[in-house]
Design a protein around this motif. Structure first.
Motif, short mmCIF file in Angstrom:
data_model
loop_
_atom_site.label_atom_id
_atom_site.label_comp_id
_atom_site.label_asym_id
_atom_site.label_seq_id
_atom_site.Cartn_x
_atom_site.Cartn_y
_atom_site.Cartn_z
N THR A 278 0.87 -1.16 0.00
CA THR A 278 0.00 0.00 0.00
C THR A 278 0.92 1.22 0.00
O THR A 278 2.14 1.09 -0.09
CB THR A 278 -0.90 0.01 1.24
OG1 THR A 278 -0.05 0.08 2.41
CG2 THR A 278 -1.74 -1.26 1.33
N CYS B 45 -9.05 -4.79 7.94
CA CYS B 45 -8.39 -3.56 8.37
C CYS B 45 -7.91 -2.75 7.17
O CYS B 45 -8.11 -1.52 7.09
CB CYS B 45 -7.19 -3.89 9.26
SG CYS B 45 -7.58 -4.30 10.97
N LEU B 46 -7.26 -3.44 6.22
CA LEU B 46 -6.73 -2.77 5.04
C LEU B 46 -7.84 -2.28 4.11
O LEU B 46 -7.70 -1.25 3.46
CB LEU B 46 -5.80 -3.71 4.28
CG LEU B 46 -4.52 -4.12 5.03
CD1 LEU B 46 -3.80 -5.24 4.30
CD2 LEU B 46 -3.59 -2.92 5.20
N LYS C 284 -9.71 0.71 6.34
CA LYS C 284 -8.80 1.81 6.67
C LYS C 284 -9.39 2.72 7.75
O LYS C 284 -9.39 3.95 7.63
CB LYS C 284 -8.45 2.62 5.42
CG LYS C 284 -7.59 1.84 4.43
CD LYS C 284 -7.21 2.69 3.25
CE LYS C 284 -6.23 1.97 2.34
NZ LYS C 284 -6.73 0.68 1.85
N SER C 285 -9.88 2.11 8.81
CA SER C 285 -10.39 2.88 9.94
C SER C 285 -9.22 3.47 10.72
O SER C 285 -8.05 3.19 10.42
CB SER C 285 -11.24 1.99 10.85
OG SER C 285 -10.50 0.86 11.26
N TYR D 252 -5.63 1.81 11.63
CA TYR D 252 -5.65 0.50 10.97
C TYR D 252 -4.24 -0.05 10.75
O TYR D 252 -4.04 -1.27 10.72
CB TYR D 252 -6.41 0.58 9.64
CG TYR D 252 -5.63 1.16 8.48
CD1 TYR D 252 -4.93 0.35 7.61
CD2 TYR D 252 -5.61 2.54 8.25
CE1 TYR D 252 -4.23 0.87 6.53
CE2 TYR D 252 -4.91 3.07 7.19
CZ TYR D 252 -4.22 2.24 6.33
OH TYR D 252 -3.51 2.77 5.28
N GLU D 253 -3.26 0.83 10.61
CA GLU D 253 -1.89 0.35 10.44
C GLU D 253 -1.40 -0.39 11.69
O GLU D 253 -0.75 -1.43 11.60
CB GLU D 253 -0.94 1.53 10.14
CG GLU D 253 -1.29 2.30 8.89
CD GLU D 253 -2.13 3.54 9.20
OE1 GLU D 253 -2.11 4.48 8.40
OE2 GLU D 253 -2.79 3.54 10.26
N THR E 41 -3.25 -3.68 11.94
CA THR E 41 -2.72 -4.64 10.96
C THR E 41 -1.43 -5.28 11.47
O THR E 41 -1.27 -6.51 11.42
CB THR E 41 -2.45 -3.95 9.62
OG1 THR E 41 -3.69 -3.50 9.07
CG2 THR E 41 -1.79 -4.90 8.63
#
Length: 298
Positions: free
Chosen positions: A20, A149-150, A153-154, A157-158, A161
Motif C-alpha cells: 500500500t 483492516c486494510l 482503513k479505519s 488500521y496500520e 494490521t
C-alpha cells in the motif's frame, strides 16, 4: 479489492506491486475462474503469501507438491516458491490473499531470530492452515482481520494490521515445525526457474529440448524429469500451453488477426494454433474473441 489478472515477467516473477502507500503489504480477493487464463498461472514472488478460501475449494501447486484447500482453510506460501491455483469441482472458488515483505512481519530486531530461519528453510515451501486446529483457526481469523483492516482503513488500521500480523506469525511458528536447510533443494529450484525463464524469453522462436536443458545446466533426460516432477508434463507441453496463454492477451485486441497471433506466439500455421488452442481452452480462438465481445479475423 478484486484481482482478475496480474503481470508476470519472463522469469515467472509476479510484477504486481505488493504494497500500500504506507505498508509493504498487498491484499486482494480473487475469483479463480475470472482470471484471464481461467486459473492462476504458475508464478513466484519475493513476498510471502497467506491465502484464505472464503468460498468453494481450490487445487494449489507449490513447487512440486499439489494439494486441495477447502473453504474456511488457508495456505502459507513461502518467499520464492513457484505456485499456481485452479478451482476444484466448479465451486466458483473465491479466496482472499495477503502478500507481504518478510521484513514487515516483525521488527528488524526480531527478524533474524523469528522470521529469517523460516523464510530460508528448504522444507517449508508452504504450510496448510487447517481451521479445525487451534493454531490454524487463529491464523485464518488473523488473515481475515488484516484484510478487513486494510479494506476499511479505519483509525489506527496500520497498528491493528501489524498487531494481527505478529499474532498470525507467532501462531505459525509456534506449531512446532522442524526446519531444514538443504543446499541441493535450493539449486533444484533455481535450475527450474532458469529453464522456465528461458522458455518465456524464447517462446516465439523454434525451441529444442537441448536449449531448455542447457538453460538449467542439465542433460535432456534430467530436464524432462524436472518438468515431469514439478509440472506433471513434458517441456514441450509446457511450451505449447505457454504459447496459448500468451495468445490470450493478443486475441483480446479488437480486430486482431488469428493467423498473425499464431505466428507471433511461435506457431508455424494457424490451423495448428487453432487445434492446440481448442485443446487447452476448450474453444476456438474465434469463439474466445466472441466471448470477450471482440471482432476478429482468421
Amino acid at each position: 479489492m478484486q484481482l482478475k489478472s496480474f503481470a508476470i515477467d519472463e522469469n515467472l516473477k509476479e510484477l504486481t506491486k505488493h504494497h500500500t502507500v504506507i505498508m509493504p503489504i498487498a491484499y486482494y480477493q480473487t475469483t479463480i475462474n475470472q482470471n484471464i487464463h481461467g486459473h492462476i498461472p504458475l508464478h513466484w514472488h519475493d513476498e510471502i503469501q497467506f491465502v484464505l478460501i472464503v468460498k468453494g475449494k481450490a487445487n494449489f501447486q507449490v513447487n512440486e507438491d499439489r494439494l486441495e484447500v477447502r473453504e474456511g482453510d488457508g495456505l502459507f506460501i513461502n518467499s520464492g516458491c513457484l505456485h499456481m491455483a485452479q478451482e476444484k469441482d466448479q465451486t466458483n472458488c473465491v479466496y482472499i490473499c495477503l502478500n507481504l515483505s518478510p521484513f514487515f512481519v516483525l521488527s528488524q530486531e526480531l527478524y533474524t531470530t523469528y522470521v529469517k530461519p523460516y523464510i530460508q528453510a528448504t522444507n517449508l515451501p508452504y504450510l496448510y492452515i487447517d481451521s479445525k486446529e487451534s493454531w490454524g483457526k487463529k491464523i485464518t481469523v488473523a488473515i481475515l482481520e488484516i484484510y478487513q483492516c486494510l479494506e476499511r482503513k479505519s483509525e489506527y488500521y496500520e497498528i491493528d494490521t501489524t498487531t494481527q500480523l505478529a499474532l498470525l506469525w507467532k501462531n505459525l511458528i509456534d506449531n512446532g515445525f522442524q526446519l531444514e536447510y538443504i543446499e541441493a533443494e535450493k539449486i533444484k529450484s533455481q535450475r527450474f526457474k532458469q529453464m522456465i525463464s528461458w522458455i518465456h524469453e524464447h517462446y516465439a522462436d523454434k525451441i529444442m529440448l537441448e536449449d531448455i536443458a542447457k538453460a538449467g545446466q542439465l542433460s535432456r533426460s534430467e530436464c524432462c524429469r524436472y518438468f515431469k516432477r514439478l509440472l506433471r508434463c513434458t517441456p514441450f507441453k509446457y511450451v505449447m500451453e505457454y504459447r496459448i496463454h500468451k495468445s490470450l492477451l493478443l486475441l483480446q485486441k479488437d480486430n486482431s488477426n488469428i493467423t498473425e497471433v499464431a505466428y507471433q506466439v511461435g506457431f508455424n500455421s494457424s490451423s495448428y494454433f487453432i487445434k492446440e488452442f481448442k485443446k487447452t481452452m476448450k474453444m476456438t480462438p474465434l469463439a474466445f474473441k466472441k466471448k470477450k465481445g471482440l471482432n476478429g479475423q482468421i
